[in-house]
Design a protein around this motif. Sequence first.
Motif, PDB file in Angstrom:
ATOM      1  N   LEU A 128      50.011  51.908  32.798  1.00 18.53           N
ATOM      2  CA  LEU A 128      48.956  51.009  32.305  1.00 18.53           C
ATOM      3  C   LEU A 128      48.753  51.191  30.802  1.00 18.53           C
ATOM      4  O   LEU A 128      48.362  50.264  30.106  1.00 18.53           O
ATOM      5  CB  LEU A 128      47.616  51.400  32.942  1.00 18.53           C
ATOM      6  CG  LEU A 128      47.107  50.726  34.193  1.00 18.53           C
ATOM      7  CD1 LEU A 128      45.750  51.313  34.557  1.00 18.53           C
ATOM      8  CD2 LEU A 128      46.989  49.217  33.991  1.00 18.53           C
ATOM      9  N   ALA A 129      48.944  52.431  30.312  1.00 15.23           N
ATOM     10  CA  ALA A 129      48.604  52.717  28.916  1.00 15.23           C
ATOM     11  C   ALA A 129      49.372  53.925  28.413  1.00 15.23           C
ATOM     12  O   ALA A 129      49.799  54.775  29.196  1.00 15.23           O
ATOM     13  CB  ALA A 129      47.103  53.004  28.794  1.00 15.23           C
ATOM     14  N   ASN A 154      45.193  42.325  30.083  1.00  9.81           N
ATOM     15  CA  ASN A 154      45.342  41.030  30.755  1.00  9.81           C
ATOM     16  C   ASN A 154      46.774  40.501  30.729  1.00  9.81           C
ATOM     17  O   ASN A 154      47.022  39.364  31.120  1.00  9.81           O
ATOM     18  CB  ASN A 154      44.399  40.003  30.110  1.00  9.81           C
ATOM     19  CG  ASN A 154      42.940  40.344  30.412  1.00  9.81           C
ATOM     20  OD1 ASN A 154      42.610  40.756  31.530  1.00  9.81           O
ATOM     21  ND2 ASN A 154      42.069  40.206  29.423  1.00  9.81           N
ATOM     22  N   GLN A 155      47.691  41.332  30.276  1.00  8.57           N
ATOM     23  CA  GLN A 155      49.093  40.893  30.156  1.00  8.57           C
ATOM     24  C   GLN A 155      49.811  40.960  31.494  1.00  8.57           C
ATOM     25  O   GLN A 155      49.618  41.895  32.269  1.00  8.57           O
ATOM     26  CB  GLN A 155      49.807  41.801  29.151  1.00  8.57           C
ATOM     27  CG  GLN A 155      51.254  41.444  28.929  1.00  8.57           C
ATOM     28  CD  GLN A 155      51.861  42.188  27.744  1.00  8.57           C
ATOM     29  OE1 GLN A 155      51.152  42.724  26.908  1.00  8.57           O
ATOM     30  NE2 GLN A 155      53.170  42.208  27.675  1.00  8.57           N
ATOM     31  N   GLU A 156      50.651  39.948  31.724  1.00  5.09           N
ATOM     32  CA  GLU A 156      51.533  40.031  32.901  1.00  5.09           C
ATOM     33  C   GLU A 156      52.646  41.002  32.545  1.00  5.09           C
ATOM     34  O   GLU A 156      53.337  40.799  31.554  1.00  5.09           O
ATOM     35  CB  GLU A 156      52.150  38.654  33.210  1.00  5.09           C
ATOM     36  CG  GLU A 156      51.147  37.619  33.688  1.00  5.09           C
ATOM     37  CD  GLU A 156      50.466  37.997  34.992  1.00  5.09           C
ATOM     38  OE1 GLU A 156      51.087  38.719  35.799  1.00  5.09           O
ATOM     39  OE2 GLU A 156      49.306  37.590  35.194  1.00  5.09           O
ATOM     40  N   PRO A 157      52.834  42.063  33.308  1.00  3.73           N
ATOM     41  CA  PRO A 157      53.858  43.046  32.958  1.00  3.73           C
ATOM     42  C   PRO A 157      55.265  42.462  32.978  1.00  3.73           C
ATOM     43  O   PRO A 157      55.541  41.515  33.705  1.00  3.73           O
ATOM     44  CB  PRO A 157      53.728  44.112  34.040  1.00  3.73           C
ATOM     45  CG  PRO A 157      52.468  43.826  34.730  1.00  3.73           C
ATOM     46  CD  PRO A 157      52.118  42.395  34.512  1.00  3.73           C
ATOM     47  N   LEU A 158      56.128  43.039  32.155  1.00  4.49           N
ATOM     48  CA  LEU A 158      57.508  42.572  32.050  1.00  4.49           C
ATOM     49  C   LEU A 158      58.337  43.204  33.151  1.00  4.49           C
ATOM     50  O   LEU A 158      59.129  44.100  32.927  1.00  4.49           O
ATOM     51  CB  LEU A 158      58.060  42.944  30.668  1.00  4.49           C
ATOM     52  CG  LEU A 158      57.216  42.455  29.493  1.00  4.49           C
ATOM     53  CD1 LEU A 158      57.682  43.106  28.202  1.00  4.49           C
ATOM     54  CD2 LEU A 158      57.258  40.955  29.383  1.00  4.49           C
ATOM     55  N   ALA A 170      55.800  48.854  34.628  1.00  2.00           N
ATOM     56  CA  ALA A 170      54.492  48.762  33.985  1.00  2.00           C
ATOM     57  C   ALA A 170      53.592  47.852  34.796  1.00  2.00           C
ATOM     58  O   ALA A 170      54.053  47.064  35.622  1.00  2.00           O
ATOM     59  CB  ALA A 170      54.661  48.209  32.577  1.00  2.00           C
ATOM     60  N   THR A 171      52.302  47.981  34.563  1.00  5.23           N
ATOM     61  CA  THR A 171      51.359  47.061  35.187  1.00  5.23           C
ATOM     62  C   THR A 171      50.222  46.804  34.208  1.00  5.23           C
ATOM     63  O   THR A 171      50.253  47.286  33.065  1.00  5.23           O
ATOM     64  CB  THR A 171      50.865  47.627  36.544  1.00  5.23           C
ATOM     65  OG1 THR A 171      50.159  46.600  37.229  1.00  5.23           O
ATOM     66  CG2 THR A 171      49.982  48.853  36.379  1.00  5.23           C
ATOM     67  N   LYS A 175      46.418  42.656  36.654  1.00  9.15           N
ATOM     68  CA  LYS A 175      47.302  42.570  37.821  1.00  9.15           C
ATOM     69  C   LYS A 175      46.741  43.408  38.977  1.00  9.15           C
ATOM     70  O   LYS A 175      46.744  42.994  40.130  1.00  9.15           O
ATOM     71  CB  LYS A 175      48.697  43.060  37.430  1.00  9.15           C
ATOM     72  CG  LYS A 175      49.644  43.012  38.588  1.00  9.15           C
ATOM     73  CD  LYS A 175      51.060  42.708  38.184  1.00  9.15           C
ATOM     74  CE  LYS A 175      51.813  42.264  39.414  1.00  9.15           C
ATOM     75  NZ  LYS A 175      53.110  42.843  39.530  1.00  9.15           N
ATOM     76  N   GLU A 176      46.228  44.571  38.658  1.00 12.33           N
ATOM     77  CA  GLU A 176      45.741  45.473  39.713  1.00 12.33           C
ATOM     78  C   GLU A 176      44.358  45.067  40.233  1.00 12.33           C
ATOM     79  O   GLU A 176      44.060  45.225  41.409  1.00 12.33           O
ATOM     80  CB  GLU A 176      45.701  46.930  39.203  1.00 12.33           C
ATOM     81  CG  GLU A 176      47.052  47.461  38.740  1.00 12.33           C
ATOM     82  CD  GLU A 176      48.136  47.460  39.822  1.00 12.33           C
ATOM     83  OE1 GLU A 176      47.791  47.465  41.020  1.00 12.33           O
ATOM     84  OE2 GLU A 176      49.333  47.440  39.467  1.00 12.33           O
TER      85      GLU A 176
END
Length: 268
Positions: A128-129, A154-158, A170-171, A175-176
């Motif tokens: 996440l970070a 708020n990003q959609e993970p790649l 990544a998440t 998403k979670e």
Amino acid sequence: MEKLDEKIIIDGLENSIFACNFKLHETATSTNVILKDMAKNGAPEGTIVIAEEQTAGKGRLGRQWLSKKYENLMFSVLLRPRGVLKPESAFVLTMIMALGVRKGILKITGLDPSIKWPNDIYFHEKKLAGILTEFSVKEKRLEYVVVGIGLNVNQEPLESDAVKGLLKPATSIKKEAGKTISRNLLIVEILKGLERYYLSVLSGNMDDVYKEWNDCSMLMGREVEIAMPKGNARGRAVRIDRTGALILENENGEEIRILAGDASVIMK
Ligand code: BTN
């Protein structure tokens, strides 16, 4: 789409040390680089540099930090724990940032992320970070410490990159949690949490910080492999010591002390 709003954040921080000198950039090179320059020029403790976008975001081990504009949090915090912390204990400042981030996420979303040694926040085995801490030592004392964090909000993970093996999976919080998160409210909670832990460190009470960090660690008690330039180490993660080194127990029951590296959990 909600932009970062200096007024909402500063009002939310009330009389926190992090409200004293808050600099929001629409576009920055790297918030860590900018804040280190400000630190060299005498910026006060508590100064924050935050950016909606970075053109030269830095990760650990010379990596890049990539993040979409207006979607995530990327900021750096200036600390000057003069006299209280020796340079060899600077890692505790990475630890308290991780704890502050975890507390902020918990408060805003109810999600309970874990901390992954040495500098990451994970949720269910996905990143996440990441935290990048850089410091300067003068006359054997910490002159300044810049703690930078990049948090996927708020990003959609790649996912495709993760699958290709380019990145670890990544998440993001969205998403979670299944909903868009207010970055303004989240950063306020993160900084309030960070300040509480920092005051505890300054008062010399580090035992609680070490205990909480170990309790929230996703590696402790698990079989891990640490990738290092001179070869990999394997063992069960048992604790981190006061310098932030990870202690592994190998199959012969011997303890190995790992100063830095990339950790992976061995799935059985
Ligand atoms: C890592 O996971 O390797 C650490 C990533 C740290 C990224 C943050 S984004 C804000 C600050 N400015 C930077 O250039 N890097 C950190």
